[in-house]
Scaffold this motif. Sequence first.
Motif, PDB file in Angstrom:
ATOM      1  N   UNK A 162       0.874  -1.246   0.021  1.00  0.00           N
ATOM      2  CA  UNK A 162       0.048  -0.103   0.132  1.00  0.00           C
ATOM      3  C   UNK A 162       0.802   1.230   0.102  1.00  0.00           C
ATOM      4  N   UNK A 163       1.771   1.346   0.620  1.00  0.00           N
ATOM      5  CA  UNK A 163       2.984   2.296   0.695  1.00  0.00           C
ATOM      6  C   UNK A 163       3.511   2.563  -0.567  1.00  0.00           C
ATOM      7  N   UNK A 164       3.672   1.739  -1.187  1.00  0.00           N
ATOM      8  CA  UNK A 164       4.412   1.687  -2.849  1.00  0.00           C
ATOM      9  C   UNK A 164       3.344   2.337  -3.763  1.00  0.00           C
TER      10      UNK A 164
ATOM     11  N   UNK B  39       2.548   6.305  -2.987  1.00  0.00           N
ATOM     12  CA  UNK B  39       3.766   6.993  -3.543  1.00  0.00           C
ATOM     13  C   UNK B  39       3.935   7.116  -5.069  1.00  0.00           C
ATOM     14  N   UNK B  40       3.631   5.857  -5.702  1.00  0.00           N
ATOM     15  CA  UNK B  40       3.873   5.977  -7.217  1.00  0.00           C
ATOM     16  C   UNK B  40       3.108   7.220  -7.891  1.00  0.00           C
ATOM     17  N   UNK B  41       1.749   7.324  -7.775  1.00  0.00           N
ATOM     18  CA  UNK B  41       1.150   8.142  -8.739  1.00  0.00           C
ATOM     19  C   UNK B  41       1.398   9.582  -8.245  1.00  0.00           C
ATOM     20  N   UNK B  42       2.336   9.702  -7.324  1.00  0.00           N
ATOM     21  CA  UNK B  42       2.607  11.346  -6.993  1.00  0.00           C
ATOM     22  C   UNK B  42       3.796  11.616  -7.573  1.00  0.00           C
ATOM     23  N   UNK B  43       4.555  10.851  -8.483  1.00  0.00           N
ATOM     24  CA  UNK B  43       5.496  11.045  -9.189  1.00  0.00           C
ATOM     25  C   UNK B  43       5.073  11.986 -10.469  1.00  0.00           C
ATOM     26  N   UNK B  44       6.009  12.815 -10.956  1.00  0.00           N
ATOM     27  CA  UNK B  44       6.062  13.297 -12.042  1.00  0.00           C
ATOM     28  C   UNK B  44       6.237  12.509 -13.453  1.00  0.00           C
ATOM     29  N   UNK B  45       5.928  12.805 -14.437  1.00  0.00           N
ATOM     30  CA  UNK B  45       6.077  11.721 -15.380  1.00  0.00           C
ATOM     31  C   UNK B  45       4.642  10.928 -16.090  1.00  0.00           C
ATOM     32  N   UNK B  46       4.786  10.319 -16.931  1.00  0.00           N
ATOM     33  CA  UNK B  46       3.483   9.733 -17.766  1.00  0.00           C
ATOM     34  C   UNK B  46       3.149   8.303 -16.906  1.00  0.00           C
TER      35      UNK B  46
ATOM     36  N   UNK C  71      -5.014   2.127 -12.429  1.00  0.00           N
ATOM     37  CA  UNK C  71      -4.273   3.110 -12.586  1.00  0.00           C
ATOM     38  C   UNK C  71      -4.542   4.460 -12.253  1.00  0.00           C
ATOM     39  N   UNK C  72      -3.579   5.207 -11.702  1.00  0.00           N
ATOM     40  CA  UNK C  72      -3.705   6.628 -11.139  1.00  0.00           C
ATOM     41  C   UNK C  72      -4.168   6.754  -9.711  1.00  0.00           C
ATOM     42  N   UNK C  73      -4.628   5.427  -9.143  1.00  0.00           N
ATOM     43  CA  UNK C  73      -5.064   5.478  -8.042  1.00  0.00           C
ATOM     44  C   UNK C  73      -3.932   5.085  -6.833  1.00  0.00           C
ATOM     45  N   UNK C  74      -4.307   5.460  -5.785  1.00  0.00           N
ATOM     46  CA  UNK C  74      -3.090   5.427  -4.930  1.00  0.00           C
ATOM     47  C   UNK C  74      -3.550   4.536  -3.749  1.00  0.00           C
TER      48      UNK C  74
END
Length: 278
Positions: free
Chosen positions: A71-73, A76-83, A113-116
């Motif tokens: 869940x932590x991974x 965090x992932x969708x908060x990054x810049x980029x596509x 996709x796109x969800x945290x």
Amino acid sequence: MTWAEAITPYPDLDQLLGELLGHWQRILRDDLVGAYLQGSFALGGGDQQSDCDWLVATRRRPTEQQVAELRGLHDEMPTRDGHWPHDLEGSYAPVAELVSVEHIGRPWLFNDHGHRTLDWDDHCNRGYTRWILREHGVTLTGPAPKSFIAAVPDDFLRREAAAALPTLLDDLATWVDIDALAWGQRYAVVAACRTYYTLLTAEVATKLAALEWALRTLHPRWRPLLGQVRDQRSLGWDPGQRPRPGEAGAARAFVAYVIAQADRADVTGRDDQHPPLE
């Protein structure tokens, strides 16, 4: 990690997948059986408009500690810049539930996709997703999918497709308005093409391949609509783009046509890929 050969056409996506694999190995340890790409990239048609669909096979359902770290991974992932950090989608599947089609439909821990978030959902545990994974899955680590994933029978795929077509527009309406969003109008047409293709062939095609197949084989009166959807695919998701006048209605008429054709189709023992031109 880095790959000896390119996994996708996009180096930044390959780099991200290598990072993800490292996290999966760290979090799951001996419970990691394999990690795979499925979806469009497995079928050879992934592009900038595609999600990157993955599946991680595990020895058991993740423990509470593993779930917390996963869940932590994914938080965090969708908060990054980029596509690509916003277009990853996949599930954690116990290997014991991959060895038989009897387990299709069971919920797995799923990241949309796109969800945290991670939720229990059967999104990746459908007949058509299993078929892509087994027949075309790209191995990031672990044994080849065909070595342990049960084949999906043709009649199962056809029944699944036949059941999905009549409710396609109603299901779509639960999360997108095709009258207000041009992307939704295009999605409805593509979904009808892909589902009908699976009904007739017991195979799964990419979105673009299904559109090209429909342009070649369905009644010529649908070519303007199918060409419009194909040519506008590169526009992708744009929440401010509305369909042009008549396009949503044309999509509804096309879905109704496909449903009627499907009702008339005799797919018992079918080995061709061409519906009647009517």
